[in-house]
Design a protein around this motif. Structure first.
Motif, PDB file in Angstrom:
ATOM      1  N   ARG A 157       1.122  -1.021  -0.024  1.00  0.00           N
ATOM      2  CA  ARG A 157      -0.045  -0.128  -0.081  1.00  0.00           C
ATOM      3  C   ARG A 157       0.764   1.469  -0.051  1.00  0.00           C
ATOM      4  NH1 ARG A 157      -4.410   0.504   4.647  1.00  0.00           N
ATOM      5  NH2 ARG A 157      -4.858  -1.650   3.851  1.00  0.00           N
ATOM      6  N   PHE A 158       1.985   1.253   0.967  1.00  0.00           N
ATOM      7  CA  PHE A 158       2.912   2.368   0.842  1.00  0.00           C
ATOM      8  C   PHE A 158       3.410   2.729  -0.618  1.00  0.00           C
ATOM      9  CE2 PHE A 158       3.347   1.824   5.680  1.00  0.00           C
ATOM     10  CZ  PHE A 158       2.311   2.722   5.864  1.00  0.00           C
ATOM     11  N   LEU A 159       4.012   1.500  -1.032  1.00  0.00           N
ATOM     12  CA  LEU A 159       4.663   1.652  -2.460  1.00  0.00           C
ATOM     13  C   LEU A 159       3.793   2.300  -3.619  1.00  0.00           C
ATOM     14  CD1 LEU A 159       6.817  -1.523  -2.449  1.00  0.00           C
ATOM     15  CD2 LEU A 159       7.684   0.792  -2.127  1.00  0.00           C
ATOM     16  N   ALA A 160       2.521   1.672  -3.396  1.00  0.00           N
ATOM     17  CA  ALA A 160       1.569   2.266  -4.409  1.00  0.00           C
ATOM     18  C   ALA A 160       1.372   3.741  -4.098  1.00  0.00           C
ATOM     19  CB  ALA A 160       0.322   1.442  -4.233  1.00  0.00           C
ATOM     20  N   ARG A 161       1.234   4.153  -3.050  1.00  0.00           N
ATOM     21  CA  ARG A 161       0.876   5.516  -2.718  1.00  0.00           C
ATOM     22  C   ARG A 161       2.269   6.567  -3.180  1.00  0.00           C
ATOM     23  NH1 ARG A 161      -3.058   6.588  -4.472  1.00  0.00           N
ATOM     24  NH2 ARG A 161      -3.095   8.461  -3.551  1.00  0.00           N
ATOM     25  N   PRO A 216       3.540  19.332   0.657  1.00  0.00           N
ATOM     26  CA  PRO A 216       3.603  18.068   0.680  1.00  0.00           C
ATOM     27  C   PRO A 216       2.376  17.353   0.556  1.00  0.00           C
ATOM     28  CG  PRO A 216       5.083  18.927   2.588  1.00  0.00           C
ATOM     29  CD  PRO A 216       4.445  20.102   1.993  1.00  0.00           C
ATOM     30  N   PRO A 217       2.333  16.202   0.163  1.00  0.00           N
ATOM     31  CA  PRO A 217       1.063  15.535  -0.274  1.00  0.00           C
ATOM     32  C   PRO A 217       0.252  14.852   0.875  1.00  0.00           C
ATOM     33  CG  PRO A 217       2.727  14.115  -1.129  1.00  0.00           C
ATOM     34  CD  PRO A 217       3.170  15.207  -0.517  1.00  0.00           C
ATOM     35  N   TYR A 218      -0.063  15.933   1.814  1.00  0.00           N
ATOM     36  CA  TYR A 218      -0.821  15.343   3.231  1.00  0.00           C
ATOM     37  C   TYR A 218      -2.098  14.725   2.906  1.00  0.00           C
ATOM     38  CZ  TYR A 218       2.425  17.693   6.444  1.00  0.00           C
ATOM     39  OH  TYR A 218       3.480  18.085   6.924  1.00  0.00           O
ATOM     40  N   SER A 219      -2.998  15.233   1.794  1.00  0.00           N
ATOM     41  CA  SER A 219      -4.336  14.837   1.646  1.00  0.00           C
ATOM     42  C   SER A 219      -4.129  13.497   0.887  1.00  0.00           C
ATOM     43  CB  SER A 219      -5.090  15.923   0.802  1.00  0.00           C
ATOM     44  OG  SER A 219      -5.148  16.968   1.840  1.00  0.00           O
ATOM     45  N   PHE A 220      -3.207  12.999   0.413  1.00  0.00           N
ATOM     46  CA  PHE A 220      -3.258  11.664  -0.607  1.00  0.00           C
ATOM     47  C   PHE A 220      -2.071  10.605  -0.035  1.00  0.00           C
ATOM     48  CE2 PHE A 220      -3.722  15.927  -2.683  1.00  0.00           C
ATOM     49  CZ  PHE A 220      -4.916  15.390  -3.623  1.00  0.00           C
ATOM     50  N   VAL A 221      -2.117  10.560   1.312  1.00  0.00           N
ATOM     51  CA  VAL A 221      -1.467   9.444   1.848  1.00  0.00           C
ATOM     52  C   VAL A 221      -2.093   8.123   1.489  1.00  0.00           C
ATOM     53  CG1 VAL A 221      -0.670   8.554   4.067  1.00  0.00           C
ATOM     54  CG2 VAL A 221      -0.187  11.008   3.444  1.00  0.00           C
ATOM     55  N   GLU A 222      -3.587   8.099   1.791  1.00  0.00           N
ATOM     56  CA  GLU A 222      -4.353   7.075   1.469  1.00  0.00           C
ATOM     57  C   GLU A 222      -5.001   6.938   0.214  1.00  0.00           C
ATOM     58  OE1 GLU A 222      -4.446   4.300   3.470  1.00  0.00           O
ATOM     59  OE2 GLU A 222      -3.704   5.244   5.248  1.00  0.00           O
ATOM     60  N   GLU A 223      -5.428   5.867  -0.259  1.00  0.00           N
ATOM     61  CA  GLU A 223      -6.255   5.752  -1.386  1.00  0.00           C
ATOM     62  C   GLU A 223      -7.543   6.401  -0.864  1.00  0.00           C
ATOM     63  OE1 GLU A 223      -5.985   4.781  -4.591  1.00  0.00           O
ATOM     64  OE2 GLU A 223      -4.513   3.264  -4.708  1.00  0.00           O
ATOM     65  N   GLU A 224      -8.100   7.039  -2.106  1.00  0.00           N
ATOM     66  CA  GLU A 224      -9.726   7.606  -1.997  1.00  0.00           C
ATOM     67  C   GLU A 224     -10.814   6.454  -1.470  1.00  0.00           C
ATOM     68  OE1 GLU A 224     -12.297  11.204  -3.609  1.00  0.00           O
ATOM     69  OE2 GLU A 224     -11.072  10.162  -4.956  1.00  0.00           O
ATOM     70  N   ARG A 225     -11.364   6.666  -0.839  1.00  0.00           N
ATOM     71  CA  ARG A 225     -12.344   5.405  -0.318  1.00  0.00           C
ATOM     72  C   ARG A 225     -13.660   5.762  -1.254  1.00  0.00           C
ATOM     73  NH1 ARG A 225     -10.091   2.022   3.056  1.00  0.00           N
ATOM     74  NH2 ARG A 225      -8.311   2.604   4.331  1.00  0.00           N
TER      75      ARG A 225
END
Length: 223
Positions: A97-101, A214-223
């Motif tokens: 998951r981390f590598l994909a993000r 920095p991309p704070y809002s994009f750490v996780e995939e959108e649900r």
């Protein structure tokens, strides 16, 4: 306690680590396979939102994000783990998951946009809400008016410039749009031009553009 600043896809020796982070502690790297966590060590819990701590945390993240060797997933302020072993387990358990993000945010920045309707709020939807759901929705659309149409149009144009977009929760009745856009650094000026153009088209609309961050809002995939 181990304070977490972010997770990177760079080797430890390539990281632009600052000399001091939160509470003056020196940030260091914890490596697990292709992932590197940037952390600092503390004897006590430091999650109290002191201004100097938040500034120090942001400074470390911004320095990591400004490096040339890869990407960073910023940790939210106050993120911590009890032991270094827990850091290794986090990197192992969420590796894919981390590598994909990281692949998504690599070389990109976040720009925030907030659009608000100027003038007094229209109360007409309150009466419509007592009649039917359809009338309520139609009244809300009318309330948004020209400013709402321009905000929607701005969102579509900015989404076209972005790799990803996150719609954020509106916090005030007059807010029409609150969103974060993940863009190439070269697209930041285009985003700013679109914002300025939208404001010029109506005296009922005010738009605030912030960043790049920095991309704070994009750490996780959108649900």
């Amino acid at each position: 306690m181990i304070w977490l600043y972010g997770i990177c896809d760079q080797p430890a020796e390539a990281l632009p680590l600052p000399a001091a982070g939160v509470a003056g502690a020196e940030p260091r790297a914890v490596v697990e396979g292709p992932l590197t966590a940037v952390v600092s060590d503390h004897e006590h819990d430091l999650r109290e939102p002191a201004a100097e701590s938040m500034i120090a945390h942001a400074r470390v993240v911004e320095q990591l994000a400004g490096g040339d060797a890869g990407g960073v997933l910023p940790a939210r302020f106050g993120s911590s783990l009890e032991t270094e072993q827990a850091v290794h387990e986090l990197l192992r358990d969420r590796r894919e998951r981390f590598l994909a993000r990281l692949a998504c945010v690599h070389g990109r920045v976040e720009v925030g946009v907030r659009a608000m309707r100027l003038g007094a709020a229209e109360p007409e939807h309150a009466e419509a809400a007592r009649s039917s759901g359809r009338d309520y929705l139609l009244a809300k659309l009318r309330e948004r008016g020209e400013a709402g149409r321009l905000a929607d149009e701005l969102d579509r144009r900015l989404t076209a410039l972005s790799r990803e977009r996150r719609l954020l929760l509106l916090r005030q009745p007059r807010e029409l749009l609150r969103a974060a856009y993940l863009v190439e650094p070269s697209a930041v000026e285009a985003v700013q031009r679109e914002v300025a153009r939208s404001e010029q088209r109506s005296d009922e609309l005010a738009v605030l553009c912030t960043g790049p961050w920095p991309p704070y809002s994009f750490v996780e995939e959108e649900r």
